[in-house]
Write an enzyme that holds these catalytic residues in place. Structure first.
Site, PDB file in Angstrom:
ATOM      1  N   GLU A  62       0.877  -1.175   0.000  1.00 56.65           N
ATOM      2  CA  GLU A  62       0.000   0.000   0.000  1.00 56.65           C
ATOM      3  C   GLU A  62       0.909   1.217   0.000  1.00 56.65           C
ATOM      4  OE1 GLU A  62      -2.893   2.550   2.808  1.00 56.65           O
ATOM      5  OE2 GLU A  62      -3.192   0.387   2.947  1.00 56.65           O
TER       6      GLU A  62
ATOM      7  N   CYS B  92      -2.160   8.860   3.446  1.00 58.18           N
ATOM      8  CA  CYS B  92      -1.973   8.523   2.034  1.00 58.18           C
ATOM      9  C   CYS B  92      -3.244   8.680   1.215  1.00 58.18           C
ATOM     10  CB  CYS B  92      -1.421   7.113   1.896  1.00 58.18           C
ATOM     11  SG  CYS B  92      -2.400   5.854   2.732  1.00 58.18           S
TER      12      CYS B  92
END
Length: 500
Positions: free
Chosen positions: A271, A304
């Site tokens: 990720e 993020c």
């Protein structure tokens, strides 16, 4: 759930000594050479304490112990026992919640308000989900019969753990990510070596301590190893005894992780970064939609999935800018122990300087500072002003590169097609948003975005039961939900002659 006002933990609640011992092969131990590294409080720039700095010898013991524990133990074949141990860990974390709250705020610089959600309370709640998943997942499933060469066969699909999983986690939401990368892997039957970020070691080492002291997790099944040495960390990505690596962090580091694991063809779950876009359509109510843009200042923009690009119709651009300026000028920045604060410091002096450099680059490429743009004077620690860059060239570096700070790039567009084109024109594809007076219109645009997680008109997708992950260079694989659980397992297809 409690709130900051119900239970106001302060920095002055007494001395804080985080765990410094590594958890290796069932034992809490100092680094083999006695080495330590400093844990800095980013809200003050001062030392908060120390953590064990593992050597190659320490990591070798962790890998060897995890391999033996998986290959020779009962963990992989006893889902009820795994569930019981995960609930034991959950209970231990809940009992020490206030200590963990202080640790998270101290080493991350996160405002304490965020510990009542994703920084602390949410991951504690999620352990029950994974304990239930361990018990109830259908590890073997019957499929419809098939005929091959004139013979009828039954088919079964069998899921089994991959083996030894290395979990390498970042510093922005450390307790949440330590839990979400290690606990599902444990629930699926794997042995795990957790390597927490060197900026936030205590959030991982406390997990190791509680697993050692308060659970029946077998020796070697769970290990926590902290180090600030790249060579030691890279043992996890290159060693053939590691079957899978899960990594959350920057795309540049993700490429290195992927390359390091390539010679052994190990499974790699990533990720990575994002440069998410929020498309505001021309029928949206700007007074309702735009104030939410300041949410990206939470935890100093160090998330993020935050929408760091705001795409506004050129026909409504002048109307939007004063609203944005007023909102960002009123973001509450400061003392992370104050429950009203949403923006604290950047994680390190290096991170602060990278953000300031990116802002300068944006201005040099033609963007204009609407507000912010500087380090905050008068505050100890690594603080940056909430910043809005307007008239941003969609082709400029500041519009394409992840900044990971409280910086919003505002880009005008003329048509809906152009907005979609701009939103998709990055290497990333993690998240995004679309706002409109019509859910159906917003949903139609959302379907055109090349990203793994989209919010339509403020709708929430983030939940332990919902898959989370990105397209393109934002990652490989999905975390959370049943899809995330399967990431930590191998799939075996079995054919059985039909005797009926």
């Amino acid at each position: 759930m409690t709130t900051p006002q119900d239970n106001y933990v302060t920095q002055a609640s007494g001395p804080l000594e985080g765990e410094r011992r590594l958890f290796i092969d069932g034992q809490l131990v100092e680094a083999s050479d006695g080495g330590l590294f400093e844990n800095i409080d980013p809200s003050t720039g001062e030392s908060a304490g120390y953590a064990g700095n593992a050597t190659e010898e320490d990591m070798e013991r962790a890998i060897r112990g995890a391999r033996r524990a998986f290959d020779e133990g009962i963990w992989a074949n006893d889902p009820d026992f795994r569930s019981k141990c995960i609930l034991q860990l959950r209970d231990a974390l809940v009992e020490e919640k206030e200590r963990l709250r202080r640790i998270v705020v101290t080493e991350t610089g996160s405002p304490i308000a965020l510990t009542y959600s994703v920084q602390l309370e949410q991951p504690l709640e999620e352990l029950a989900f994974w304990a239930k998943m361990a018990r109830e997942f259908a590890y073997e499933q019957e499929w419809s019969p098939t005929t091959s060469r004139g013979a009828l066969s039954r088919r079964r699909i069998h899921y089994e753990p991959i083996g030894v999983v290395a979990a390498i986690t970042p510093w922005n939401y450390p307790l949440y990510l330590n839990v979400s990368e290690s606990v599902p892997a444990l629930a699926a039957g794997n042995a795990v070596i957790l390597k927490p970020a060197s900026l936030t070691p205590w959030s991982g080492l406390e997990l190791g301590r509680l697993a050692a002291e308060r659970t029946d997790i077998p020796t070697g099944i769970f290990n926590v190893v902290t180090t600030n040495t790249v060579e030691v960390t890279e043992m996890l990505t290159s060693d053939p005894r590691i079957d899978m690596v899960t990594f959350t962090g920057s795309t540049s580091t993700g490429r290195r992780v992927l390359a390091s694991g390539a010679p052994t063809i190990k499974k790699t779950f990533l990720e990575l970064g994002g440069k998410s876009a929020h498309i505001v359509l021309d029928d949206a109510d700007l007074t309702e939609v735009l104030p939410a843009a300041a949410v990206m200042c939470a935890h100093a923009g160090q998330g993020c999935t935050y929408s760091t690009r705001l795409l506004v119709p050129r026909s409504r651009y002048r109307e939007a800018l004063p609203i944005l300026k007023a909102v960002f000028d009123n973001v509450i920045v400061g003392d992370v122990w104050d429950p009203s604060v949403i923006q604290g410091p950047q994680a390190s002096a290096k991170q602060r300087d990278v953000i300031l450099s990116a802002i300068e680059s944006g201005v040099a490429s033609g963007a204009r500072l609407l507000t912010g743009g500087h380090a905050i004077e008068g505050l100890a620690g690594y603080y940056v002003e909430p910043t809005v860059l307007v008239d941003v060239d969609p082709h400029s570096a500041v519009a394409h590169e992840e900044i990971f700070g409280p910086v919003l790039c505002v880009i005008p567009y003329d048509t809906e097609d152009e907005a979609v084109e701009i939103a998709n024109a990055t290497i990333y594809g993690l998240a995004g948003e679309v706002s409109s007076a019509s859910d159906e219109r917003a949903l139609a645009v959302a379907r055109r975005l090349r990203a793994g997680n989209i919010s339509v008109n403020g709708g929430a997708y983030f939940d332990v039961s919902t898959p989370l992950g990105g397209y393109r260079q934002s990652g490989i694989g999905r975390r959370n939900g049943e899809e995330g659980f399967r990431e930590y397992m191998e799939l075996k297809s079995i054919g059985i002659p039909s005797r009926s």
